[in-house]
Motif scaffolding. Structure first.
Motif, PDB file in Angstrom:
ATOM      1  N   LYS A 105       6.574 -39.134 -32.909  1.00  0.00           N
ATOM      2  CA  LYS A 105       5.897 -40.192 -32.164  1.00  0.00           C
ATOM      3  C   LYS A 105       6.849 -41.340 -31.875  1.00  0.00           C
ATOM      4  CE  LYS A 105       1.253 -39.235 -33.883  1.00  0.00           C
ATOM      5  NZ  LYS A 105       0.141 -39.736 -34.714  1.00  0.00           N
ATOM      6  N   GLU A 106       7.698 -41.681 -32.814  1.00  0.00           N
ATOM      7  CA  GLU A 106       8.649 -42.777 -32.628  1.00  0.00           C
ATOM      8  C   GLU A 106       9.658 -42.446 -31.532  1.00  0.00           C
ATOM      9  OE1 GLU A 106       9.709 -46.511 -33.086  1.00  0.00           O
ATOM     10  OE2 GLU A 106       8.107 -45.586 -34.256  1.00  0.00           O
ATOM     11  N   TRP A 108       9.168 -40.519 -28.976  1.00  0.00           N
ATOM     12  CA  TRP A 108       8.487 -40.596 -27.677  1.00  0.00           C
ATOM     13  C   TRP A 108       8.198 -42.039 -27.288  1.00  0.00           C
ATOM     14  CZ3 TRP A 108       8.213 -37.503 -23.738  1.00  0.00           C
ATOM     15  CH2 TRP A 108       8.512 -36.166 -23.945  1.00  0.00           C
ATOM     16  N   LYS A 109       7.937 -42.902 -28.255  1.00  0.00           N
ATOM     17  CA  LYS A 109       7.763 -44.326 -27.937  1.00  0.00           C
ATOM     18  C   LYS A 109       9.068 -44.897 -27.378  1.00  0.00           C
ATOM     19  CE  LYS A 109       4.110 -45.461 -31.217  1.00  0.00           C
ATOM     20  NZ  LYS A 109       3.766 -46.186 -32.457  1.00  0.00           N
ATOM     21  N   ASP A 110      10.185 -44.514 -27.995  1.00  0.00           N
ATOM     22  CA  ASP A 110      11.476 -44.989 -27.509  1.00  0.00           C
ATOM     23  C   ASP A 110      11.761 -44.461 -26.104  1.00  0.00           C
ATOM     24  OD1 ASP A 110      11.914 -46.381 -29.831  1.00  0.00           O
ATOM     25  OD2 ASP A 110      13.129 -44.799 -30.765  1.00  0.00           O
ATOM     26  N   CYS A 112       9.592 -43.702 -23.783  1.00  0.00           N
ATOM     27  CA  CYS A 112       8.692 -44.313 -22.811  1.00  0.00           C
ATOM     28  C   CYS A 112       9.021 -45.765 -22.537  1.00  0.00           C
ATOM     29  CB  CYS A 112       7.244 -44.180 -23.281  1.00  0.00           C
ATOM     30  SG  CYS A 112       6.675 -42.464 -23.302  1.00  0.00           S
ATOM     31  N   LYS A 113       9.792 -46.416 -23.392  1.00  0.00           N
ATOM     32  CA  LYS A 113      10.166 -47.807 -23.189  1.00  0.00           C
ATOM     33  C   LYS A 113      11.193 -47.959 -22.090  1.00  0.00           C
ATOM     34  CE  LYS A 113       9.220 -49.473 -27.830  1.00  0.00           C
ATOM     35  NZ  LYS A 113       9.813 -49.974 -29.077  1.00  0.00           N
TER      36      LYS A 113
END
Length: 114
Positions: A105-106, A108-110, A112-113
């Motif tokens: 999840k981390e 994918w958060k990176d 998407c930023k």
């Protein structure tokens, strides 16, 4: 038994006829739209049926492909449900530990930023 064989053959024939009808009607729609809109807006010349057919084929190659092997939920995707192998990604995620899920999840958060 003979009735089922006839139904399969009949469906294949009807499907083939539908495909040919669609293949011949789509370029007519492209031609009508092109000739009805673009000459007035962009000052381009009108096109023939075969030029519209060429545009249709070119657009399918560039943007859509021809659908070979992309249908899922059946034999072509190994019987897994969901399109384009989503079932295998979901299965992998479900089999991850909590730490692996958090790291995933981390990442994918990176992504998407950006």
């Amino acid at each position: 038994m003979k009735m089922n064989a006839f139904n399969r053959k009949g469906r294949k024939v009807c499907g083939g006829l539908f495909f040919l009808a669609l293949l011949s009607l789509l370029p007519l729609a492209i031609q009508a739209l092109w000739n009805g809109i673009l000459p007035e807006i962009m000052n381009v010349s009108t096109i023939t049926y075969w030029q519209a057919m060429g545009l249709f084929v070119l657009s399918r190659i560039l943007f859509g492909g021809f659908g070979g092997g992309k249908h899922c939920g059946g034999k072509r995707c190994g019987g897994k449900k969901g399109s384009f192998g989503r079932a295998s990604i979901k299965e992998k995620f479900m089999n991850m530990t909590e730490e692996e899920k958090a790291a995933f999840k981390e990442r994918w958060k990176d992504r998407c930023k950006r």
